[in-house]
Enzyme design. Structure first.
Site, mmCIF file in Angstrom:
data_model
loop_
_atom_site.group_PDB
_atom_site.id
_atom_site.type_symbol
_atom_site.label_atom_id
_atom_site.label_comp_id
_atom_site.label_asym_id
_atom_site.label_seq_id
_atom_site.Cartn_x
_atom_site.Cartn_y
_atom_site.Cartn_z
ATOM 1 N N LYS A 127 0.866 -1.180 0.000
ATOM 2 C CA LYS A 127 0.000 0.000 0.000
ATOM 3 C C LYS A 127 0.902 1.229 0.000
ATOM 4 C CE LYS A 127 -4.153 -1.878 1.853
ATOM 5 N NZ LYS A 127 -4.737 -2.116 3.156
ATOM 6 N N HIS A 130 1.643 7.120 2.439
ATOM 7 C CA HIS A 130 0.970 8.392 2.194
ATOM 8 C C HIS A 130 1.271 9.391 3.304
ATOM 9 C CE1 HIS A 130 -2.018 7.219 5.170
ATOM 10 N NE2 HIS A 130 -2.054 6.038 4.578
ATOM 11 N N HIS A 133 1.176 8.456 6.997
ATOM 12 C CA HIS A 133 2.368 7.793 7.535
ATOM 13 C C HIS A 133 3.492 8.787 7.766
ATOM 14 C CE1 HIS A 133 0.497 4.059 5.711
ATOM 15 N NE2 HIS A 133 0.558 3.811 6.998
HETATM 16 N N1 ARG Z 1 0.288 -0.324 9.975
HETATM 17 C C1 ARG Z 1 -0.611 0.451 10.761
HETATM 18 C C2 ARG Z 1 -1.290 1.505 9.872
HETATM 19 O O1 ARG Z 1 -0.817 1.828 8.814
HETATM 20 C C3 ARG Z 1 0.067 1.160 11.910
HETATM 21 C C4 ARG Z 1 0.724 0.248 12.936
HETATM 22 C C5 ARG Z 1 0.981 0.959 14.235
HETATM 23 N N2 ARG Z 1 1.657 0.157 15.218
HETATM 24 C C6 ARG Z 1 1.080 -0.805 15.923
HETATM 25 N N3 ARG Z 1 1.814 -1.485 16.769
HETATM 26 N N4 ARG Z 1 -0.186 -1.076 15.838
HETATM 27 O O2 ARG Z 1 -2.298 2.025 10.257
#
Ligand code: ARG
Length: 566
Positions: A127, A130, A133
């Site tokens: 993905k 963006h 992030h």
């Molecule tokens: N990959 C997730 C997202 O893009 C964020 C992960 C954050 N860290 C965690 N330990 N949940 O929304």
């Protein structure tokens, strides 16, 4: 250092025995304008105890207060005792300390011997990376630097979204419509395209969803073909992510993503069962959180596969064992607040006392010219495009201002990227931010380029002077209000860093840097620095150098470069 309230409270304490030093300290105020001194004691609060008019108390205190090198004068005016501090001693102390401590100015050792895990950035495989992030990345990276500056040992974890049912869909999509060559060439964009196509086609043909589920189940059972494809998607995505991290100058200590916990979940589920926390609900396994006014935390789906929360619980336990953290900080969009609240609660119910050390740091949305930057419908604004555009535009500005600048491409990268990060960290993190090119790249606005430009300006004065600058300077020559104001601003840096750490709020540093750059530029625009008078020149250069040191220390804390020329 020179803590004005502390000094005043110390000298008042013997004269006002009914109050202890700390309560006197708290009573002191910073007057609204310089004619009323630097610190004032309002005597109204004393008048009740002493049963005397405030003005009378102020007069008596004034008569009895001992002479001190710290004060230029003390005045009693309408019930206030106003203290005017010895500015030259103040400047001497503040500037001397900055020059001595140099790159350590503002640092502390309060975190020595303690570990902090910071979970940030965490984009999802296949993905796009963006601007949402970006916020996680810039806030997380700043917190990392701030905690490190406070003496903590930091562990930066990129908890990649690299596991889940979406990979089943991607495998199906690839097998049906994928083209390996194009994927190698176009990377995530191509993967996104076939993923979007999967969704359109699955609306017409729901058996595609069954196929996808079957492929994900194969992944979970270690099927070689499935895992090979998954690894390939991951490699392609990581290559792109790393390109962005390189641009931004960001590094992680661990890339243990969600898939890392695959073999660690079984034990968690067993433990939840043993602790009698798991409950069946419509074929799925959940932890009931009704009692805590929250929807249940889903641990296993009907088909036995694990979820985002399951992996987060496994990861937290792993991290506690591996890093024995003092705090484990998660930087994500505010939209995930409930998710964290739920599984933090589960960890607490598992009776881990360190559940209290898990901290969610939420942030608001980013929009571009008022438009929300959503992933759905393929209408994404990619961070990489934003960074590239910022660099291009900065290069244009440099070409116009200083076309012969050596190394201008690299400087445009440092300032362009800096502009984006700085703007992202400008407002309180919980606020939504709107992104406007004209605002963030303005060399004269409250921007990253403005602060970097001010830093470079200080560097160039120092370079031109080409003389040794140290704490041996005559601070009595620095008697203007701009110099005093600059010293006062410089002195605030260490407390701002502590506050930023305590509030988990990098914007405190960003705003401070703008204040400092403005105070410096007021000084710079009012006074010549490279004057013929040796003593005056040395004294002013000491101010320039301590500003340069403090700007550089602050910029580094929020993840910006400190070019010496622009
Ligand atoms: N990959 C997730 C997202 O893009 C964020 C992960 C954050 N860290 C965690 N330990 N949940 O929304």
């Amino acid at each position: 250092m020179f803590d004005v309230k502390e000094i005043v409270a110390n000298s008042l304490a013997p004269l006002i025995p009914s109050f202890n030093k700390n309560s006197l300290y708290d009573m002191l105020e910073y007057p609204p304008n310089p004619e009323m001194g630097d610190v004032a004691l309002p005597c109204f609060k004393l008048s009740k105890v002493y049963k005397k008019a405030p003005a009378l108390i102020a007069d008596e205190l004034l008569k009895n207060i001992p002479q001190s090198e710290y004060f230029e004068k003390v005045e009693a005016v309408s019930g206030y005792l106003n203290f005017f501090i010895n500015k030259s001693l103040f400047i001497k102390t503040v500037i001397g300390e900055i020059l001595d401590k140099d790159t350590k100015y503002g640092a502390s050792d309060i975190g020595n011997g303690k570990n902090v895990v910071i979970d940030y950035s965490a984009p999802n495989i296949a993905k796009p990376f963006h601007v949402g992030h970006l916020r996680s990345t810039s806030i997380g990276n700043a917190l990392y630097k701030i905690f490190e500056f406070m003496g903590y040992n930091c562990i930066g974890v990129n908890h990649l979204g690299d596991w889940g049912t979406q990979f089943g869909k991607l495998i199906v999509a690839y097998k049906k419509w994928g083209d390996a060559k194009r994927i190698e060439q176009n990377g995530i964009k191509e993967l996104m395209d076939i993923y979007v196509r999967f969704h359109t086609e699955a609306e017409k043909d729901p058996t595609l969803d069954d196929e996808a589920r079957a492929w994900f189940a194969k992944m979970e059972h270690g099927d070689e073909e499935a895992l090979k494809l998954w690894q390939w998607f991951k490699d392609i995505s990581l290559k792109e992510f790393k390109r962005i991290y390189d641009l931004m100058g960001i590094k992680f200590d661990s890339y243990a993503g969600e898939s890392f916990y695959n073999d660690k979940m079984e034990a968690v589920i067993e433990e939840l069962k043993e602790k009698d926390l798991l409950k069946e609900s419509q074929g799925a396994m959940i932890v009931d959180l009704d009692e805590y006014d929250m929807p249940p935390c889903m641990i296993l789906k009907k088909d036995g596969s694990s979820l985002y929360a399951t992996r987060d619980i496994a990861a937290a336990i792993y991290r506690k064992n591996e890093y024995n953290f003092d705090k484990c900080i998660y930087v994500t969009a505010a939209a995930q607040a409930l998710h964290f609240k739920q599984w933090f609660k589960v960890v607490e119910l598992m009776e881990y006392d360190w559940a209290k050390d898990l901290v969610h740091v939420p942030f608001g949305l980013v929009s571009l010219g008022g438009e929300k930057l959503a992933t759905r419908k393929g209408k994404v604004v990619l961070l990489e495009d934003i960074l590239n555009k910022a660099m291009e535009k900065t290069l244009e500005t440099i070409e116009a201002k200083n076309p012969n600048l050596e190394g201008k491409e690299e400087i445009a990268r440092e300032m362009g990227v800096g502009a984006v990060i700085f703007s992202d960290l400008s407002a309180n993190r919980i606020k939504d931010v709107s992104f406007s090119w004209d605002e963030i790249l303005n060399f004269d606005g409250e921007t990253g380029p403005y602060v970097q430009y001010t830093h470079a300006r200080a560097c160039s004065v120092l370079k031109k002077a080409d003389e040794e600058v140290n704490s041996a300077f005559n601070s009595e020559l620095l008697d203007s209000k701009e110099e005093y104001q600059l010293a006062k601003t410089l002195k605030l840096f260490p407390e701002r860093v502590i506050q930023a750490m305590e509030d988990l709020e990098p914007s405190i540093i960003t705003r401070y840097l703008v204040d400092l750059a403005q105070a410096f530029n007021r000084f710079y625009n009012t006074h010549s620095i490279l004057v013929d008078d040796n003593d005056l020149r040395t004294a002013r250069l000491a101010m320039v150098k301590s500003t340069k040191i403090t700007l550089a220390n602050g910029l580094k804390l929020i993840g910006l470069s400190t070019p010496e020329r622009v």
